[in-house]
Design an enzyme around this catalytic site. Sequence first.
Site, PDB file in Angstrom:
ATOM      1  N   MET A 184       7.428 -28.215 -48.198  1.00 47.89           N
ATOM      2  CA  MET A 184       6.461 -28.620 -49.211  1.00 47.89           C
ATOM      3  C   MET A 184       5.100 -27.936 -49.025  1.00 47.89           C
ATOM      4  O   MET A 184       4.053 -28.584 -49.016  1.00 47.89           O
ATOM      5  CB  MET A 184       6.333 -30.150 -49.225  1.00 47.89           C
ATOM      6  CG  MET A 184       7.590 -30.825 -49.721  1.00 47.89           C
ATOM      7  SD  MET A 184       8.164 -30.096 -51.297  1.00 47.89           S
ATOM      8  CE  MET A 184       9.561 -31.122 -51.691  1.00 47.89           C
ATOM      9  N   ARG A 185       5.172 -26.630 -48.871  1.00 49.72           N
ATOM     10  CA  ARG A 185       3.945 -25.853 -48.672  1.00 49.72           C
ATOM     11  C   ARG A 185       4.074 -24.598 -49.530  1.00 49.72           C
ATOM     12  O   ARG A 185       5.110 -23.939 -49.476  1.00 49.72           O
ATOM     13  CB  ARG A 185       3.863 -25.496 -47.189  1.00 49.72           C
ATOM     14  CG  ARG A 185       2.655 -24.717 -46.759  1.00 49.72           C
ATOM     15  CD  ARG A 185       2.544 -24.773 -45.253  1.00 49.72           C
ATOM     16  NE  ARG A 185       2.231 -26.127 -44.838  1.00 49.72           N
ATOM     17  CZ  ARG A 185       1.001 -26.621 -44.807  1.00 49.72           C
ATOM     18  NH1 ARG A 185      -0.024 -25.880 -45.110  1.00 49.72           N
ATOM     19  NH2 ARG A 185       0.808 -27.878 -44.458  1.00 49.72           N
ATOM     20  N   ASN A 211      19.422 -30.780 -46.823  1.00 46.53           N
ATOM     21  CA  ASN A 211      19.918 -29.442 -47.184  1.00 46.53           C
ATOM     22  C   ASN A 211      20.103 -28.593 -45.934  1.00 46.53           C
ATOM     23  O   ASN A 211      21.090 -27.864 -45.814  1.00 46.53           O
ATOM     24  CB  ASN A 211      18.962 -28.760 -48.169  1.00 46.53           C
ATOM     25  CG  ASN A 211      19.185 -29.252 -49.583  1.00 46.53           C
ATOM     26  OD1 ASN A 211      20.182 -28.895 -50.208  1.00 46.53           O
ATOM     27  ND2 ASN A 211      18.300 -30.093 -50.070  1.00 46.53           N
ATOM     28  N   HIS A 271      15.789 -25.968 -55.833  1.00 51.19           N
ATOM     29  CA  HIS A 271      14.986 -26.869 -56.664  1.00 51.19           C
ATOM     30  C   HIS A 271      15.926 -27.832 -57.396  1.00 51.19           C
ATOM     31  O   HIS A 271      16.925 -27.398 -57.980  1.00 51.19           O
ATOM     32  CB  HIS A 271      14.152 -26.059 -57.666  1.00 51.19           C
ATOM     33  CG  HIS A 271      13.233 -26.924 -58.440  1.00 51.19           C
ATOM     34  ND1 HIS A 271      12.123 -27.525 -57.868  1.00 51.19           N
ATOM     35  CD2 HIS A 271      13.273 -27.360 -59.721  1.00 51.19           C
ATOM     36  CE1 HIS A 271      11.513 -28.265 -58.773  1.00 51.19           C
ATOM     37  NE2 HIS A 271      12.192 -28.180 -59.903  1.00 51.19           N
ATOM     38  N   ASN A 287      14.898 -20.456 -52.205  1.00 52.77           N
ATOM     39  CA  ASN A 287      14.417 -21.834 -52.349  1.00 52.77           C
ATOM     40  C   ASN A 287      15.432 -22.603 -53.182  1.00 52.77           C
ATOM     41  O   ASN A 287      16.173 -22.004 -53.963  1.00 52.77           O
ATOM     42  CB  ASN A 287      13.055 -21.839 -53.062  1.00 52.77           C
ATOM     43  CG  ASN A 287      12.481 -23.238 -53.183  1.00 52.77           C
ATOM     44  OD1 ASN A 287      12.560 -24.040 -52.246  1.00 52.77           O
ATOM     45  ND2 ASN A 287      11.906 -23.554 -54.328  1.00 52.77           N
ATOM     46  N   GLY A 341      15.563 -33.096 -44.505  1.00 49.92           N
ATOM     47  CA  GLY A 341      16.417 -32.022 -43.993  1.00 49.92           C
ATOM     48  C   GLY A 341      17.893 -32.167 -44.316  1.00 49.92           C
ATOM     49  O   GLY A 341      18.743 -31.629 -43.607  1.00 49.92           O
TER      50      GLY A 341
HETATM   51  C1  GAR Z   1      15.425 -31.276 -52.146  1.00 49.45           C
HETATM   52  O1  GAR Z   1      15.876 -32.119 -53.178  1.00 49.45           O
HETATM   53  C2  GAR Z   1      14.839 -29.997 -52.702  1.00 49.45           C
HETATM   54  O2  GAR Z   1      15.490 -29.569 -53.856  1.00 49.45           O
HETATM   55  C3  GAR Z   1      13.420 -30.433 -53.006  1.00 49.45           C
HETATM   56  O3  GAR Z   1      13.071 -31.194 -51.878  1.00 49.45           O
HETATM   57  C4  GAR Z   1      14.221 -31.894 -51.419  1.00 49.45           C
HETATM   58  C5  GAR Z   1      14.323 -31.774 -49.936  1.00 49.45           C
HETATM   59  O4  GAR Z   1      15.332 -32.593 -49.428  1.00 49.45           O
HETATM   60  N1  GAR Z   1      12.557 -29.306 -53.230  1.00 49.45           N
HETATM   61  C6  GAR Z   1      11.688 -29.213 -54.232  1.00 49.45           C
HETATM   62  O5  GAR Z   1      11.475 -30.123 -55.010  1.00 49.45           O
HETATM   63  C7  GAR Z   1      10.966 -27.873 -54.338  1.00 49.45           C
HETATM   64  N2  GAR Z   1      10.193 -27.797 -55.520  1.00 49.45           N
HETATM   65  P1  GAR Z   1      15.916 -32.403 -47.982  1.00 49.45           P
HETATM   66  O6  GAR Z   1      14.701 -32.370 -47.020  1.00 49.45           O
HETATM   67  O7  GAR Z   1      16.750 -33.620 -47.731  1.00 49.45           O
HETATM   68  O8  GAR Z   1      16.694 -31.142 -47.934  1.00 49.45           O
END
Ligand code: GAR
Length: 201
Positions: A91-92, A14, A110, A108, A12
């Site tokens: 992640m779903r 972000n 990435h 989203n 979390g």
């Molecule tokens: C982030 O780096 C995001 O870009 C990635 O998961 C991480 C979550 O971090 N998402 C993906 O790879 C989507 N394909 P966080 O929970 O610390 O925000």
Amino acid sequence: MVNIAVLASGRGTNFEAIAKAVKTGKIKKAKIRLLITDKKDAFARIRAKKFKIEDIFINPKEFKTREDFEKKLIRILANEKIELVVLAGFMRILSSYFVKKFKNRALNIHPALLPVFKGTKAIESAYCYGVKVTGVTVHFIDEKVDHGPIVLQESLKIKDGESLAELEERVHSLEHKLYPEAIKLFAEGKLKLKGRRVEIL
Ligand code: GAR
């Protein structure tokens, strides 16, 4: 005020960056109404407490099908009058049923320059491939994974001798800058979609 729900599954960071941007007034025209997680022990939930944001855990195991899970999710979002869904490490994979309901209203992030290095472990994949440039993409979601119209994208040069851990840190810092920027633009009504192209007004 645009009502936001953030969906997260893990750390979390972000979510926290966005919550900070709202709290400090960098994003003025939006309010985070809820954090929704699909993991009971997601650290994002602890962060929600810190920011006094309501957090709801939906246990996927309680639903027979993905659609049932999403119906519950949509009910919650509708009750809170959510206008923008922000996926932050959720992640779903969301079905086209959900995507249709939130068309052009779900973002989203990435950790790579889409359309390359889609899916999980994108930073590691880019690093191991040996690319000289990678970065971060914020996009609207569509029916395909890591695929919808791109809102913001920023690149980073990979330095000679840089470790994967160092690169990961720089990519995450860039995410924490870019995601609030994209949400601010959405909240201010400055994003205009023309097919796959997102114009910034
Ligand atoms: C982030 O780096 C995001 O870009 C990635 O998961 C991480 C979550 O971090 N998402 C993906 O790879 C989507 N394909 P966080 O929970 O610390 O925000």
